[in-house]
Motif scaffolding. Sequence first.
Motif, short mmCIF file in Angstrom:
data_model
loop_
_atom_site.label_atom_id
_atom_site.label_comp_id
_atom_site.label_asym_id
_atom_site.label_seq_id
_atom_site.Cartn_x
_atom_site.Cartn_y
_atom_site.Cartn_z
N SER A 14 0.83 -1.21 0.00
CA SER A 14 0.00 0.00 0.00
C SER A 14 0.86 1.25 0.00
CB SER A 14 -0.92 0.02 1.22
OG SER A 14 -1.90 -0.96 1.09
N ARG A 25 -4.79 3.85 0.31
CA ARG A 25 -5.48 3.07 1.33
C ARG A 25 -5.50 3.88 2.62
NH1 ARG A 25 -3.76 -2.77 3.70
NH2 ARG A 25 -3.49 -3.18 1.50
N LEU A 26 -6.64 3.91 3.26
CA LEU A 26 -6.82 4.61 4.52
C LEU A 26 -7.28 3.60 5.57
CD1 LEU A 26 -8.74 7.63 3.02
CD2 LEU A 26 -6.34 7.58 3.69
N SER A 39 -11.09 -0.34 6.89
CA SER A 39 -10.23 0.29 5.90
C SER A 39 -11.09 0.83 4.78
CB SER A 39 -9.22 -0.73 5.36
OG SER A 39 -8.35 -0.13 4.43
N GLY A 41 -10.57 3.86 1.18
CA GLY A 41 -9.58 4.54 0.37
C GLY A 41 -10.03 4.76 -1.05
N ILE A 75 -14.20 10.81 2.38
CA ILE A 75 -13.33 10.49 1.24
C ILE A 75 -13.90 11.08 -0.04
CG2 ILE A 75 -12.45 8.58 -0.17
CD1 ILE A 75 -12.37 6.98 2.54
#
Length: 139
Positions: A14, A25-26, A39, A41, A75
């Motif tokens: 990632s 990716r978060l 997770s 993203g 996001i």
Amino acid sequence: MPTIEESEISIRQSRLQFLERTDLRLLLILKETGQLIGSSGLHRIDWQSRKFEIGYWVRTSFGNQGYITEAVEAITNYAVHELQANRIEIRCDGRNARSSRIAERLGFTLEGILRNEKCDSDGSLRDTVVFSKVRGVEF
């Protein structure tokens, strides 16, 4: 459950994808405890057309508490305002009603169903539901 080694490899991949600007990716961390609960993203990034796909998952024990809705909304706003997104997609398994409801709740438009588009872990075919928000229409 992935092993510690598999998790480390995934996080390192990632980081490389982030540096290459191909994936963001978060990790979703619970503020009160610092626990990893999910997770999300931006994935399948196309910088030329400014298209992004939002993906997400949450631990079952933290489901139905609004965490994914909050994350996806933030996001989406980031992609629109900071990355000048022209198109944002959410794709989910046709059987995943919870994921579909998140997209609908946040004003994503159902574009269609890709029938027999992927194989499940047992090899059976599954449908993929595609939602989107498009500049000039939904934002």
